[in-house]
Design a protein around this motif. Structure first.
Motif, PDB file in Angstrom:
ATOM      1  N   CYS A 207       0.837  -1.211   0.000  1.00  0.00           N
ATOM      2  CA  CYS A 207       0.000   0.000   0.000  1.00  0.00           C
ATOM      3  C   CYS A 207       0.867   1.254   0.000  1.00  0.00           C
ATOM      4  O   CYS A 207       1.801   1.381   0.776  1.00  0.00           O
ATOM      5  CB  CYS A 207      -0.915  -0.011   1.213  1.00  0.00           C
ATOM      6  SG  CYS A 207      -1.713   1.562   1.531  1.00  0.00           S
ATOM      7  N   VAL A 208       0.549   2.186  -0.905  1.00  0.00           N
ATOM      8  CA  VAL A 208       1.302   3.436  -1.016  1.00  0.00           C
ATOM      9  C   VAL A 208       0.670   4.514  -0.137  1.00  0.00           C
ATOM     10  O   VAL A 208       1.281   5.535   0.154  1.00  0.00           O
ATOM     11  CB  VAL A 208       1.346   3.887  -2.498  1.00  0.00           C
ATOM     12  CG1 VAL A 208       2.201   5.119  -2.685  1.00  0.00           C
ATOM     13  CG2 VAL A 208       1.869   2.775  -3.373  1.00  0.00           C
ATOM     14  N   GLY A 209      -0.564   4.303   0.254  1.00  0.00           N
ATOM     15  CA  GLY A 209      -1.236   5.255   1.148  1.00  0.00           C
ATOM     16  C   GLY A 209      -1.944   6.388   0.428  1.00  0.00           C
ATOM     17  O   GLY A 209      -2.030   7.495   0.936  1.00  0.00           O
ATOM     18  N   LEU A 210      -2.472   6.110  -0.772  1.00  0.00           N
ATOM     19  CA  LEU A 210      -3.155   7.173  -1.497  1.00  0.00           C
ATOM     20  C   LEU A 210      -4.562   7.426  -0.955  1.00  0.00           C
ATOM     21  O   LEU A 210      -5.153   8.472  -1.178  1.00  0.00           O
ATOM     22  CB  LEU A 210      -3.228   6.844  -2.994  1.00  0.00           C
ATOM     23  CG  LEU A 210      -1.883   6.585  -3.670  1.00  0.00           C
ATOM     24  CD1 LEU A 210      -2.064   6.456  -5.166  1.00  0.00           C
ATOM     25  CD2 LEU A 210      -0.910   7.701  -3.371  1.00  0.00           C
ATOM     26  N   MET A 211      -5.104   6.444  -0.271  1.00  0.00           N
ATOM     27  CA  MET A 211      -6.348   6.583   0.477  1.00  0.00           C
ATOM     28  C   MET A 211      -7.604   6.883  -0.339  1.00  0.00           C
ATOM     29  O   MET A 211      -8.609   7.329   0.203  1.00  0.00           O
ATOM     30  CB  MET A 211      -6.200   7.660   1.563  1.00  0.00           C
ATOM     31  CG  MET A 211      -5.266   7.243   2.673  1.00  0.00           C
ATOM     32  SD  MET A 211      -5.901   5.793   3.536  1.00  0.00           S
ATOM     33  CE  MET A 211      -4.622   4.588   3.178  1.00  0.00           C
ATOM     34  N   GLN A 224      -8.490   2.939   6.130  1.00  0.00           N
ATOM     35  CA  GLN A 224      -7.162   3.409   6.540  1.00  0.00           C
ATOM     36  C   GLN A 224      -6.768   2.762   7.866  1.00  0.00           C
ATOM     37  O   GLN A 224      -5.641   2.298   8.039  1.00  0.00           O
ATOM     38  CB  GLN A 224      -7.128   4.927   6.690  1.00  0.00           C
ATOM     39  CG  GLN A 224      -5.710   5.448   6.905  1.00  0.00           C
ATOM     40  CD  GLN A 224      -5.604   6.455   8.046  1.00  0.00           C
ATOM     41  OE1 GLN A 224      -6.591   7.079   8.433  1.00  0.00           O
ATOM     42  NE2 GLN A 224      -4.425   6.611   8.582  1.00  0.00           N
TER      43      GLN A 224
END
Lengths: 249, 238
Positions: A207-211, A224
């Motif tokens: 996961c890159v965390g673009l949300m 999240q």
């Protein structure tokens, strides 16, 4: 007050030889309380019986009618047309296999996910039908209930750039699924076993965390929170585990 | 388990199943170190506000005296290199991936996804400009307030009609904006991934800090230009 709306819909049936992908316009008179689900059915009944799209429950439970609504993923049954501009686009969800027009096959993808994440309670206890059910604290039950609300519509996968460019990534729904078993005290899997499943780039660490998953989840599952939970648990497990000679088959 | 679907993947997993974890940790840890470095760096530069750069100069001397520069600079470069490799692997590199990512980003109109596109772009800008900045500083070592002041105030070559730009000033403006953007949102991304704080509140806090640092940075550029007017190059500070 009614207005006329134009739906620009993606049309392509891969099963028809020579068919080419294109956008097709459909005009419709909007009335109050109209959902996209109603609009699409009206088009299919009155204008074009060849239009393909999926729906079952029309109540945001089955997750079949997910599509890109004006570029963003959402459920057709949960979207009111009045919240959209008078002209908007409908596209099928990316990542999943296209069946035709707006219809995609999420089933195969999710089936694969079930197998890869071993989405069932792993226990050695023998089931005794006469015994009382094992008690669970209210807190734990609620913590499990949150990720469990996922309806597998595929919106989080379609909206995730990582899932779009790396087909092995299990996406927010997959990691969320694992989080549900991590919390469940009935599941007897060890840290090592969980680490084998999601302690890698295809799972928690991919996961890159673009949300976008968290922002566009139609069920508002706290993705999240669940993604971070699994990442922290897997990091903690990985740092203390001795995985030498660990068999990955 | 279907994870190991083919020979390559099986071998990769067998080599060390924890590699993915270490790589992910390294990305976050180097990121946090670099944000810490950058903010500290800007606070140090900000000392130009105080007593016309006397403190600025003594801090610079301190860097040499306590071997902070001799060890710190190579160490920072090493951390930057690790960070480039660790974080760079996330960015879409193949043309096919770039197309998918771009099409999806335009379609989604999602703030956090656009911010990430900005992170990738600022990463490239920083990669080039920070190298130039480092080269400039190293070749004119040691750091001195008047030296920096005259560099910032330096006029570029006059173009037709006498029009010229202060290219060092604009260089620093661009590097400052790119650096602070990348640091602020990068840290936000790390917090989002590890989930230590509520992300929207965290976003406001980090935007606030970034604005303060930007304010310090722009203010420092202004102070340098003023200092250059007051003191000639190599002149004594008082």
């Amino acid at each position: 007050m009614s207005r006329n709306i134009t739906l620009s819909i993606f049309r392509y049936n891969p099963n028809i030889p020579g068919d080419t992908p294109r956008m097709q316009d459909y005009k419709l008179e909007e009335y109050s309380g109209m959902t996209l689900f109603v609009a699409l059915n009206e088009i299919r009944e009155k204008q074009d019986p060849t239009l393909m799209f999926d729906f079952v429950c029309r109540a945001a439970i089955c997750g079949s009618c997910a599509m890109l609504i004006n570029g963003r993923p959402g459920l057709a049954c949960k979207t009111l047309t009045k919240n959209l501009p008078s002209r908007f686009t409908l596209m099928p969800l990316p990542v999943f296999k296209l069946i035709g027009d707006l219809s995609v096959d999420t089933g195969t993808w999710f089936r694969n996910l079930q197998v890869r994440t071993e989405s069932w309670i792993h226990t050695n206890k023998k089931f005794d039908p006469n015994a009382l059910e094992v008690r669970m604290s209210n807190e734990t039950a609620e913590a499990i209930y949150e990720p469990e609300r996922c309806i597998e519509c595929g919106c989080c996968v379609a909206t995730c750039i990582t899932a779009n460019i790396r087909e092995d990534f299990i996406g927010a729904t997959g990691i969320n699924r694992v989080s549900r078993f991590l919390i469940d005290p009935r599941d007897e899997r060890t840290d090592r076993e969980y680490f084998e499943v999601v302690g890698n780039e295809d799972g928690a660490f991919g996961c890159v965390g673009l949300m976008a998953c968290d922002d566009y989840c139609p069920m508002e599952v706290p993705l999240q929170k669940q993604l971070a939970l699994v990442r922290r648990k897997m990091a903690a497990a990985g740092l203390k585990l001795d995985l030498k000679g660990m068999k990955i088959s | 388990m279907e994870l190991a679907k083919n020979l390559q993947k099986t071998l990769n997993q067998k080599a060390n199943p924890k590699t993915d974890l270490y790589v992910d940790l390294a990305e976050s840890v180097t990121g946090i170190i670099l944000v810490g470095f950058l903010w500290m760096h800007m606070l140090f530069v900000g000392t130009i506000y105080i007593n016309n750069g006397v403190l600025f100069n003594s801090l610079s001397e301190g860097l040499d005296k306590y071997y902070l520069a001799q060890i710190g600079i190579p160490a920072t470069v090493l951390v930057i290199l690790i960070h480039i490799f660790m974080a760079g692997r996330r960015a879409p590199m193949r043309l096919r991936d770039l197309r998918i990512a771009w099409r999806l980003t335009k379609s989604l109109k999602h703030t956090d996804t656009w911010i990430w596109v900005g992170q990738v772009i600022t990463a490239l800008i920083i990669g080039i400009m920070a190298s130039m900045h480092l080269w400039e500083i190293m070749t004119t070592w040691p750091i001195e307030a008047t030296k920096s002041a005259h560099r910032v105030a330096l006029d570029g070559i006059a173009f037709m009609g006498g029009f010229s730009i202060k290219y060092y000033l604009w260089f620093y403006v661009a590097l400052l904006l790119a650096g602070e953007y990348h640091a602020g949102f990068g840290l936000y991304r790390i917090f989002v991934k590890w989930g230590w704080f509520e992300r929207h509140k965290m976003g406001y806090v980090l935007k606030g800090i970034t604005l303060i640092i930007l304010f310090i940075g722009f203010g420092a550029l202004y102070m340098f230009i003023r200092l250059a007017e007051m003191v000639p190059l190599g002149g004594a500070l008082h």
